[in-house]
Design a protein around this motif. Structure first.
Motif, PDB file in Angstrom:
ATOM      1  N   GLU A 151       9.752  10.217  43.719  1.00  7.72           N
ATOM      2  CA  GLU A 151      10.233   9.390  43.053  1.00  7.72           C
ATOM      3  C   GLU A 151       9.925   7.922  42.742  1.00  7.72           C
ATOM      4  O   GLU A 151       9.564   7.635  42.285  1.00  7.72           O
ATOM      5  CB  GLU A 151      11.667   9.332  43.072  1.00  7.72           C
TER       6      GLU A 151
ATOM      7  N   GLU B 108       7.032   6.460  44.577  1.00  8.03           N
ATOM      8  CA  GLU B 108       5.497   7.063  43.557  1.00  8.03           C
ATOM      9  C   GLU B 108       5.211   6.404  42.290  1.00  8.03           C
ATOM     10  O   GLU B 108       4.813   5.612  41.828  1.00  8.03           O
ATOM     11  CB  GLU B 108       4.557   8.134  44.181  1.00  8.03           C
ATOM     12  N   GLU B 109       6.091   7.222  41.987  1.00 14.10           N
ATOM     13  CA  GLU B 109       6.342   6.361  40.081  1.00 14.10           C
ATOM     14  C   GLU B 109       7.083   5.720  39.839  1.00 14.10           C
ATOM     15  O   GLU B 109       6.555   4.762  38.665  1.00 14.10           O
ATOM     16  CB  GLU B 109       6.993   7.925  39.635  1.00 14.10           C
ATOM     17  N   THR B 110       8.268   5.458  40.557  1.00 11.90           N
ATOM     18  CA  THR B 110       8.727   3.832  40.243  1.00 11.90           C
ATOM     19  C   THR B 110       9.184   3.195  41.373  1.00 11.90           C
ATOM     20  O   THR B 110      10.057   2.944  42.491  1.00 11.90           O
ATOM     21  CB  THR B 110      10.003   3.961  40.067  1.00 11.90           C
TER      22      THR B 110
ATOM     23  N   ARG C 147       0.423   3.521  47.367  1.00  6.20           N
ATOM     24  CA  ARG C 147       0.006   4.487  46.734  1.00  6.20           C
ATOM     25  C   ARG C 147       0.075   4.983  48.068  1.00  6.20           C
ATOM     26  O   ARG C 147       0.247   6.128  49.072  1.00  6.20           O
ATOM     27  CB  ARG C 147      -1.126   5.458  45.692  1.00  6.20           C
TER      28      ARG C 147
ATOM     29  N   LYS D  37       6.964  19.535  44.317  1.00 13.37           N
ATOM     30  CA  LYS D  37       6.871  18.529  43.851  1.00 13.37           C
ATOM     31  C   LYS D  37       5.677  17.792  44.789  1.00 13.37           C
ATOM     32  O   LYS D  37       4.528  17.416  44.314  1.00 13.37           O
ATOM     33  CB  LYS D  37       7.903  17.306  43.505  1.00 13.37           C
TER      34      LYS D  37
ATOM     35  N   ARG E 222       1.714  17.392  43.615  1.00 18.40           N
ATOM     36  CA  ARG E 222       0.952  16.336  43.887  1.00 18.40           C
ATOM     37  C   ARG E 222      -0.282  16.302  45.289  1.00 18.40           C
ATOM     38  O   ARG E 222      -1.600  15.937  44.497  1.00 18.40           O
ATOM     39  CB  ARG E 222       2.119  15.062  45.346  1.00 18.40           C
TER      40      ARG E 222
ATOM     41  N   ASP F 290      -5.454  15.162  37.983  1.00 18.61           N
ATOM     42  CA  ASP F 290      -4.799  15.011  37.681  1.00 18.61           C
ATOM     43  C   ASP F 290      -3.266  15.611  37.029  1.00 18.61           C
ATOM     44  O   ASP F 290      -3.250  16.068  35.396  1.00 18.61           O
ATOM     45  CB  ASP F 290      -4.752  13.218  36.462  1.00 18.61           C
TER      46      ASP F 290
ATOM     47  N   GLU G 202       0.986  16.151  36.632  1.00 19.13           N
ATOM     48  CA  GLU G 202       2.532  15.822  36.240  1.00 19.13           C
ATOM     49  C   GLU G 202       3.159  17.173  36.813  1.00 19.13           C
ATOM     50  O   GLU G 202       3.204  17.836  36.159  1.00 19.13           O
ATOM     51  CB  GLU G 202       2.750  14.786  35.796  1.00 19.13           C
TER      52      GLU G 202
ATOM     53  N   THR H 161       6.783  18.336  36.145  1.00 16.94           N
ATOM     54  CA  THR H 161       8.786  17.889  36.344  1.00 16.94           C
ATOM     55  C   THR H 161       9.465  18.865  35.577  1.00 16.94           C
ATOM     56  O   THR H 161       8.737  19.848  35.819  1.00 16.94           O
ATOM     57  CB  THR H 161       8.202  18.044  34.010  1.00 16.94           C
TER      58      THR H 161
ATOM     59  N   GLN I 279      -3.838  14.188  31.949  1.00 13.53           N
ATOM     60  CA  GLN I 279      -3.181  14.594  32.940  1.00 13.53           C
ATOM     61  C   GLN I 279      -2.520  15.539  32.208  1.00 13.53           C
ATOM     62  O   GLN I 279      -1.802  16.035  31.632  1.00 13.53           O
ATOM     63  CB  GLN I 279      -1.638  12.861  33.291  1.00 13.53           C
TER      64      GLN I 279
ATOM     65  N   THR J 198       0.458  19.368  32.443  1.00 13.24           N
ATOM     66  CA  THR J 198       1.652  19.417  33.539  1.00 13.24           C
ATOM     67  C   THR J 198       2.062  20.626  33.769  1.00 13.24           C
ATOM     68  O   THR J 198       1.549  21.969  32.637  1.00 13.24           O
ATOM     69  CB  THR J 198       2.366  18.623  32.277  1.00 13.24           C
TER      70      THR J 198
END
Length: 702
Positions: free
Chosen positions: A25, A27-29, A81, A390, A394, A403, A405, A407, A453, A455
């Motif tokens: 998390e 890494e995203e924020t 990163r 996750k 990754r 790439d 993501e 969810t 990207q 999903t």
């Protein structure tokens, strides 16, 4: 001590899972201070408890990582990163050290740890000229940067639970760590020390009051006690906030101090003052405070104490840690009780005894409540499994140059822990396939008009007595024609067969089936999807695929909430009873001799103008005896297809406590277990998907 080491390992594994989730998390924020603090606290607890219980290698290694994140927490470094990558590697190494601690895995090579530490040190920014090169001690805290050099004085009351020393914690070491934060005065309180003959030498009966002046902030103080926060009462109050209170040269009177600390109750105060002059009366007589204000202060004091006491009781009783084996034993015993209760109800029904029937009904009610409660205890949110994936997405994305993501939705959906444990491998296979075969590379997606990207969406939702888990990707979808051609080539389907999309997609579950032209390190060998199918079947679940070329694929897994007790349909063939899971049963219809003759030897029945194939179980299981004139077809839905099972009689719904078959019967095909009926006899549980599969293979072999 072994029990303590084991308890530490269990806690450390949970912290590592939380650490991994927080890092992903973060890494995203990367600016999220709450996440940074969560990462720091997890490592600080792993380090502190590790040193306490003899995991010195883990404590030493984690200290290095923790030091870097302390700089992040202090604003001296930013989250990148590379930092997340190295910290994830560090997390894996710590897990490896835990696995190897009891000889269950290969020891972690020191070289690996050194590489991670060296990588982390390279990320540390050089100190500016004139800045102190001295490393910031652990626990510096965000408060320091906010407060600068302002020294704040805290009043700390540290009351460890009596059992804290039994668990291996030495409170004196914590106090020594606290003294490193600043100017410190410590007073040991003996009020809770029992009489000599009542003292348990293994327990801690002392608590401490500490006055600490520091510029390190309250977080640094809390960090000292972070890994025993559930085993102590910790109260921290600011009593001097960097000079604000210096406006009044005289510090608080003794009565106020004692009142603030909670050392002086209203009753004690009244008793003492009654001997002289009441404290409040003195204040009122002197005109310092009005009676209402004294009363208000006393009420506030009592109220806060009661609230804190109530909160402490609630928090201490809110959760307990119980070994999974004990829960399994509890569920097994409840299963036995359900069986006995069924026998009692059956016995009561056969006798004209109103009192016995009443007792049986009451026992049935209580048993049902106990069963539901016991099964609910084993329910876990599936989010713990989702968070693992996750990391998988990754790492695979990086490996394959894509790439992607991931969810999730419905992480709070609860499922029996046994089901969750057995669900991990099938989900790993499905997600790996989605990433390798489904999601395109960024340039391919751009050429197809899609965002670069991709999903992968993982969702869970309750549906009646089942849980639906869906894996959705927005990749290129399944190639219907390629799958069909491969199926024809392998002889799985005739070249002229007219099949629906669902039937064609189900071919990918055949052993060794693969349309991949190249084999990668991730997939392509044709092993995996058949394993997924067998694993889902073993969980008494179903799997369904929907896919559209160029748009993506949706795989839906339907699973029962629990594997311990299921609702089922009890049937009879001759003198033997069998059980079918009620979740797959759609309806029951009659099969007469005339219907059999009209089918001309084929096992087909016409149900409301639809042809339904059926399997005569009496013939299948070689059960001798005379068939009834009118038999029953139990129609089920297996893999989207309606299939009937012919039995002599349908007895009705039954609550089935599942028992595994003995070693001698483990390889018997078509049976997934057994159960004990109310009269003490045994009924076998049918493995519906396996029976259908066996018949299909036999027909193809003819």
């Amino acid at each position: 001590m072994d029990a303590h080491r084991q308890a530490y390992k269990e806690e450390a594994y949970e912290l590592l899972a939380e650490l991994e989730t927080s890092l992903l998390e973060l890494e995203e924020t990367p600016e999220d201070m709450d996440l940074i603090s969560r990462v720091f606290r997890a490592m600080h607890t792993i380090k502190g408890s590790g040193a306490m219980f003899g995991f010195d290698d883990i404590a030493t290694f984690t200290h290095e990582v923790e030091t870097v994140f302390d700089m992040v927490r202090n604003g001296r470094m930013t989250v990148t990163r590379d930092l997340v990558n190295l910290t994830l590697k560090a997390r894996d190494l710590i897990k490896g050290m835990l696995d190897a601690s009891d000889g269950g895995a290969e020891p972690v090579e020191g070289r690996q740890a050194e590489e991670v530490i060296a990588g982390l040190r390279r990320l540390v920014p050089a100190e500016p000229d004139g800045a102190s090169a001295k490393e910031t001690p652990v626990g510096g805290g965000a408060q320091e940067s906010k407060r600068g050099e302002t020294a704040v004085t805290y009043r700390i009351r540290f009351v460890p639970s009596p059992e804290v020393t039994v668990n291996g914690t030495n409170p004196l070491l914590l106090l020594a760590e606290l003294r490193q934060l600043g100017h410190c005065r410590t007073v040991a309180q003996m009020a809770k020390v029992p009489r000599l003959e009542e003292i348990d030498p293994e327990h801690c009966h002392v608590f401490w009051d500490v006055i600490l002046t520091t510029n390190r902030g309250i977080d640094a103080i809390r960090d000292v006690f972070i890994f025993i926060e559930d085993d102590c009462e910790l109260k921290i109050d600011v009593i001097d906030d960097g000079g604000i209170l210096d406006v009044d040269a005289d510090y608080k009177k003794l009565g106020f101090i004692l009142a603030e600390r909670g050392d002086l109750t209203r009753q004690d105060m009244e008793a003492i003052l009654a001997k002289q002059k009441r404290f409040g009366e003195l204040l009122v007589e002197q005109g310092i405070v009005s009676p209402e204000k004294v009363e208000s202060a006393l009420i506030e004091q009592q109220h806060v104490k009661e609230v804190r006491k109530e909160r402490q009781v609630q928090e201490s009783a809110s959760s307990i840690r119980v070994p999974a084996e004990k829960l399994d034993l509890l569920v097994n015993l409840v299963g036995e009780l359900v069986t006995v209760q069924a026998r009692l109800s059956q016995t009561a029904a056969g006798r004209a005894d109103a009192l016995l029937v009443t007792i049986a009904e009451e026992v049935e009610r209580l048993t049902n409540e106990l069963r539901d409660t016991a099964l609910n205890i084993r329910m876990l949110p599936i989010g713990t499994t989702f968070s693992k994936f996750k990391r998988l997405v990754r790492d695979l994305s990086v490996e394959l140059g894509k790439d992607i993501e991931m969810t999730t939705d419905g992480a709070e959906t609860e499922l029996d822990k046994t089901v969750i444990e057995k669900l991990n491998d099938p989900l790993v296979h499905l997600i790996r396939n989605s990433i390798d075969h489904g999601i395109e590379r960024p340039e391919e997606r751009a050429a197809a008009g899609k965002p670069p990207q991709g999903t992968v969406h993982l969702a869970a939702v309750h549906s009646g007595d089942s849980v639906l888990i869906t894996i959705t990707d927005d990749g290129k979808g399944l190639d219907r024609e390629a799958i069909r051609a491969k199926g024809v080539e392998r002889g799985l389907i005739p070249a002229t067969a007219e099949l629906s999309d669902k039937e064609i997609f189900s071919l990918i579950f055949a052993p060794g089936f693969s349309t991949a032209t190249t084999v990668t390190s991730v997939s392509g060998r044709g092993v995996g999807m058949d394993v997924v199918k067998r694993a889902i079947d073993a969980l008494r679940g179903t799997i369904d695929i929907r896919s559209e070329r160029g748009t993506g694929t949706v795989i839906t897994i339907k699973l029962p909430l629990t594997l311990a007790i299921i609702e089922s349909l009890l049937v009879k063939i001759g003198s033997d009873c069998f059980v079918l899971p009620l979740s797959v049963v759609e309806e029951c219809v009659e099969l007469t001799r005339e219907d059999v003759r009209n089918a001309h030897g084929r096992n087909l029945a016409t149900v409301r103008d639809q042809i339904v194939p059926y399997i005569p179980l009496r013939e299948r299981f070689l059960i001798r005896g005379e068939q009834p004139e009118i038999e029953q077809i139990v129609i089920t839905r297996v893999g989207g297809t309606r299939v009937g099972f012919v039995v002599d009689h349908v007895i009705g719904e039954h609550q089935t406590v599942i028992k595994s078959l003995g070693k001698m019967y483990r390889d018997v095909q078509g049976l997934s277990g057994a159960t004990i009926l109310g009269d003490g006899s045994v009924a076998l549980i049918l493995d519906i998907p396996q029976l259908v599969r066996d018949v299909e293979l036999e027909q193809m072999a003819r």
